[in-house]
Design an enzyme around this catalytic site. Structure first.
Site, short mmCIF file in Angstrom:
data_model
loop_
_atom_site.label_atom_id
_atom_site.label_comp_id
_atom_site.label_asym_id
_atom_site.label_seq_id
_atom_site.Cartn_x
_atom_site.Cartn_y
_atom_site.Cartn_z
N ARG A 208 9.56 -5.31 31.16
CA ARG A 208 10.67 -4.39 30.04
C ARG A 208 9.53 -4.09 29.14
O ARG A 208 8.75 -4.67 28.46
CB ARG A 208 11.60 -5.30 29.55
CG ARG A 208 12.16 -4.69 28.16
CD ARG A 208 13.42 -5.24 27.74
NE ARG A 208 14.56 -5.23 28.53
CZ ARG A 208 15.90 -5.30 28.21
NH1 ARG A 208 16.16 -5.75 27.09
NH2 ARG A 208 16.77 -5.02 29.19
N HIS B 59 16.89 1.76 33.90
CA HIS B 59 17.49 0.52 33.65
C HIS B 59 18.17 0.14 35.06
O HIS B 59 19.23 0.06 35.09
CB HIS B 59 18.56 0.35 32.66
CG HIS B 59 18.63 -1.18 32.38
ND1 HIS B 59 18.03 -2.17 32.74
CD2 HIS B 59 19.22 -1.77 31.12
CE1 HIS B 59 18.17 -3.27 32.05
NE2 HIS B 59 19.06 -3.10 31.27
N GLN C 57 20.10 -3.12 35.82
CA GLN C 57 21.49 -2.88 35.17
C GLN C 57 22.44 -2.44 36.12
O GLN C 57 23.59 -2.59 36.06
CB GLN C 57 21.22 -2.54 33.71
CG GLN C 57 22.69 -2.30 33.00
CD GLN C 57 23.30 -3.61 32.54
OE1 GLN C 57 22.59 -4.23 31.91
NE2 GLN C 57 24.47 -3.89 32.83
N ASP D 216 27.16 3.36 26.29
CA ASP D 216 25.81 2.69 25.73
C ASP D 216 25.53 2.89 24.20
O ASP D 216 25.97 3.94 23.85
CB ASP D 216 24.53 2.76 26.78
CG ASP D 216 23.40 2.09 26.37
OD1 ASP D 216 23.56 0.85 25.81
OD2 ASP D 216 22.57 2.36 26.75
N CYS E 95 26.55 -1.84 29.17
CA CYS E 95 25.50 -2.93 29.52
C CYS E 95 25.37 -3.87 28.49
O CYS E 95 24.67 -4.97 28.80
CB CYS E 95 24.34 -2.30 29.79
SG CYS E 95 23.44 -1.38 28.36
N ARG F 118 24.36 -9.02 36.45
CA ARG F 118 22.98 -9.15 36.40
C ARG F 118 22.29 -10.32 37.10
O ARG F 118 21.37 -9.77 37.93
CB ARG F 118 22.57 -9.21 34.74
CG ARG F 118 22.86 -8.12 33.82
CD ARG F 118 22.48 -6.63 34.41
NE ARG F 118 21.11 -6.91 34.24
CZ ARG F 118 20.31 -6.65 33.22
NH1 ARG F 118 20.73 -6.50 32.16
NH2 ARG F 118 19.00 -6.59 33.50
N1 NVA Z 1 19.76 1.88 25.98
C1 NVA Z 1 19.62 0.55 25.60
C2 NVA Z 1 20.12 -0.50 26.64
C3 NVA Z 1 19.65 -1.91 26.13
C4 NVA Z 1 19.97 -2.91 27.09
C5 NVA Z 1 18.24 0.24 25.01
O1 NVA Z 1 17.32 0.94 25.74
O2 NVA Z 1 18.11 -0.32 23.96
N1 CP Z 2 21.95 -5.27 29.19
C1 CP Z 2 20.58 -5.64 28.93
O1 CP Z 2 19.60 -5.33 29.54
O2 CP Z 2 20.63 -6.65 27.81
P1 CP Z 2 19.38 -7.38 27.30
O3 CP Z 2 18.87 -6.21 26.47
O4 CP Z 2 19.97 -8.35 26.36
O5 CP Z 2 18.43 -7.71 28.31
#
Ligand code: NVA
Ligand code: CP
Length: 300
Positions: free
Chosen positions: A102, A129, A132, A219, A259, A287
């Protein structure tokens, strides 16, 4: 499939195969049956951004498959002190059977895959993502019994989720309407793909996008790394809250997917969130199953 970097790299059949495997592993796990997966596999899990679901579902998932996850944060790995991706990828390939990352730049995940000898899985970048959205597609298929022909709506920031929802849904034969304000649109390569490959509409009108929807996604307005823009974004996204008025335009039994984490009162109201909590927490649960499927298919 040798890596999971983005859904653009998969075919519709490839996605279906992952979803079928996810359903199979979910059933096996619920029936307390043992998975047919070699014991002792390790997954390196690199996090340059915060996480609750991704970390816990990957770590639990590899454990349930008889292996072990190794959590590496930027705060305490050499990657965080500037060790090159190319070196880290080659070193981890000597110890581990898979690498989940990540991070911010999609190019970093792609570079990992170039240098690693083991499968690389994208656990979220600024652009995509994929894990997800595999879980989301699994959830929708479980509840609606199909994917092809459904109408998906996404309301909000044209971010990693918007990009992945658009691609995943189009590849599964769904029609897609994205409502994003000017200046917050999805990646041009995603828009170009979606327009050429399926029934796709991009608008600045959330009400038009919601019309007749079978599933509404939203989101956060300020993703990780964009926190300093939060106030400006609250202005830009005024009118983009998934509320009762938006839901009243959707089709009968319209699902809501988020998500998480969710910001009630911004992209979604408390009421809509709680009315659709069962779907949203199924999505979070999946997930685990979807990512187990990805590891099962990539790391056997
Ligand atoms: N769009 C959000 C998703 C978090 C799971 C981010 O990138 O922070
Ligand atoms: N939805 C998601 O990826 O959650 P986290 O940021 O908690 O991993």
């Amino acid at each position: 499939m040798t890596d999971l970097l983005k859904l653009l790299d998969l075919t519709g059949d490839g996605i279906t195969h992952i979803l079928d495997t996810a359903d199979f592993l979910k059933k096996e796990w619920k029936q307390k049956r043992k998975h047919d997966f070699p014991a002792g596999k390790t997954l390196a899990m690199i996090f340059s951004k915060n996480s609750t679901r991704t970390r816990v579902s990957f770590e639990t998932g590899i454990y349930q498959l008889g292996g072990q996850g190794i959590f590496l944060s930027n705060a305490d790995s050499q990657l965080g002190r500037g060790e090159p991706v190319a070196d880290t990828a080659r070193v981890l390939s000597r110890y581990c059977d898979g690498i989940m990352i990540r991070t911010f730049a999609q190019s970093e995940v792609e570079a990992f895959a170039e240098y690693a000898d083991v499968p690389v899985i994208n656990g979220l970048t600024d652009d995509f993502h994929p894990c997800q959205v595999l879980a989301d597609l699994q959830t929708i298929r479980e509840r609606k019994g199909k994917l092809a022909g459904l109408r998906v709506c996404y309301i909000g920031d044209g971010n990693n989720m918007a990009n992945s929802v658009a691609v995943g849904a189009i590849k599964c034969g769904m029609s897609v309407a994205l409502a994003c304000p000017e200046g917050y649109r999805p990646l041009p390569q995603v828009v170009a793909y979606a327009q050429s490959a399926g029934d796709f509409e991009l608008t600045a009108d959330p009400r038009a996008a919601a019309k007749g929807a079978d599933v509404i996604f939203t989101d956060v307005w300020a993703s990780m790394g964009r926190e300093s823009e939060a106030a400006a974004r609250r202005d830009a996204f005024r009118g983009y809250c998934v509320d009762d008025a938006i839901m009243s335009l959707a089709g009968k039994d319209c699902m809501v997917q988020h998500c998480l984490p969710a910001h009630r009162g911004e992209e979604i109201t408390e009421k809509v969130f709680e009315e659709h909590a069962a779907e949203i927490f199924d999505e979070a649960e999946n997930r685990l199953h979807a990512q187990k499927a990805v590891m099962y298919l990539l790391m056997r």
